[in-house]
Design a protein around this motif. Structure first.
Motif, PDB file in Angstrom:
ATOM      1  N   GLN A 109       0.846  -1.191   0.000  1.00 47.06           N
ATOM      2  CA  GLN A 109       0.000   0.000   0.000  1.00 47.06           C
ATOM      3  C   GLN A 109       0.881   1.240   0.000  1.00 47.06           C
ATOM      4  O   GLN A 109       1.968   1.238   0.581  1.00 47.06           O
ATOM      5  CB  GLN A 109      -0.909   0.050   1.225  1.00 47.06           C
ATOM      6  N   LEU A 110       0.347   2.303  -0.615  1.00 49.41           N
ATOM      7  CA  LEU A 110       1.050   3.580  -0.638  1.00 49.41           C
ATOM      8  C   LEU A 110       0.025   4.683  -0.472  1.00 49.41           C
ATOM      9  O   LEU A 110      -0.889   4.816  -1.289  1.00 49.41           O
ATOM     10  CB  LEU A 110       1.812   3.753  -1.956  1.00 49.41           C
ATOM     11  N   ALA A 111       0.159   5.454   0.602  1.00 48.83           N
ATOM     12  CA  ALA A 111      -0.748   6.563   0.892  1.00 48.83           C
ATOM     13  C   ALA A 111      -0.177   7.853   0.320  1.00 48.83           C
ATOM     14  O   ALA A 111       0.962   8.218   0.621  1.00 48.83           O
ATOM     15  CB  ALA A 111      -0.943   6.704   2.395  1.00 48.83           C
ATOM     16  N   ILE A 112      -0.959   8.533  -0.490  1.00 51.02           N
ATOM     17  CA  ILE A 112      -0.567   9.816  -1.056  1.00 51.02           C
ATOM     18  C   ILE A 112      -1.176  10.880  -0.147  1.00 51.02           C
ATOM     19  O   ILE A 112      -2.398  10.990  -0.036  1.00 51.02           O
ATOM     20  CB  ILE A 112      -1.059   9.972  -2.509  1.00 51.02           C
ATOM     21  N   CYS A 113      -0.316  11.673   0.495  1.00 49.31           N
ATOM     22  CA  CYS A 113      -0.761  12.556   1.575  1.00 49.31           C
ATOM     23  C   CYS A 113      -0.594  14.044   1.293  1.00 49.31           C
ATOM     24  O   CYS A 113      -0.583  14.842   2.224  1.00 49.31           O
ATOM     25  CB  CYS A 113      -0.022  12.178   2.853  1.00 49.31           C
ATOM     26  N   GLY A 114      -0.466  14.432   0.047  1.00 51.80           N
ATOM     27  CA  GLY A 114      -0.491  15.848  -0.278  1.00 51.80           C
ATOM     28  C   GLY A 114       0.834  16.421  -0.665  1.00 51.80           C
ATOM     29  O   GLY A 114       1.854  15.757  -0.625  1.00 51.80           O
TER      30      GLY A 114
END
Length: 176
Positions: A109-114
């Motif tokens: 998983q990879l969270a794109i946080c801005g």
């Protein structure tokens, strides 16, 4: 690998008043809990340099103490500016190349946080699988949008969850 965007947004569609306006300055505690709930299992985050340095100025130890073992990738044209943060991985490769590399390394998983530029880059690259938008019961009237250019993507509402008394978490699946 599942790539997802997580963002807090005002009811009128803004993620901040400006590029240095943190969500933690205007969102409620329910947003912070949902952010942790979504990002912690991923344990891998991407953000832009402006978002990173805004957070780093305000919360100096957040990157080393809040989520041990986490990998944080920060987009920057100048990797040396991150020299004081050895736990941060400076990146500048196109989003599709980064996702391919991390997938080959076994990341799930990879969270794109801005912020806006990073959200736009990943969405335009066609690598985003899910959008988690926490709509907060506030309005700015003007500010930073989630994206900064025209995009076309078909999305399907997977779920909605009430957060506290006035906010809602929307989970969209990007159709590919």
């Amino acid at each position: 690998m599942n790539v997802f965007i997580v963002a807090a947004m005002t009811a009128d569609g803004f993620i901040g008043k400006g590029s240095d306006h943190l969500a933690t300055e205007w969102t409620n505690k329910d947003d912070q809990k949902v952010f942790t709930r979504l990002v912690k299992p991923a344990n891998n985050m991407v953000m832009g340099r402006n978002t990173f340095f805004t957070i780093a100025r305000k919360y100096k130890s957040v990157f080393t103490k809040s989520m041990p073992g986490r990998r944080l990738f920060v987009y920057t044209p100048n990797p040396t500016e991150l020299a004081d943060y050895p736990e941060i991985e400076a990146v500048n490769e196109p989003p599709a190349a980064l996702v391919k590399r991390l997938d080959s390394e076994g990341l799930e998983q990879l969270a794109i946080c801005g912020g806006t530029q990073i959200y736009t880059m990943f969405m335009a690259a066609g690598v985003v699988d899910d959008l988690y938008i926490d709509v907060q019961a506030t309005v700015f009237g003007a500010g930073q949008g989630l994206f900064n250019t025209a995009l076309q993507a078909e999305i399907t509402l997977e779920s909605s969850e009430r957060l506290g008394d006035n906010n809602i978490l929307l989970h969209y699946r990007v159709q590919k």
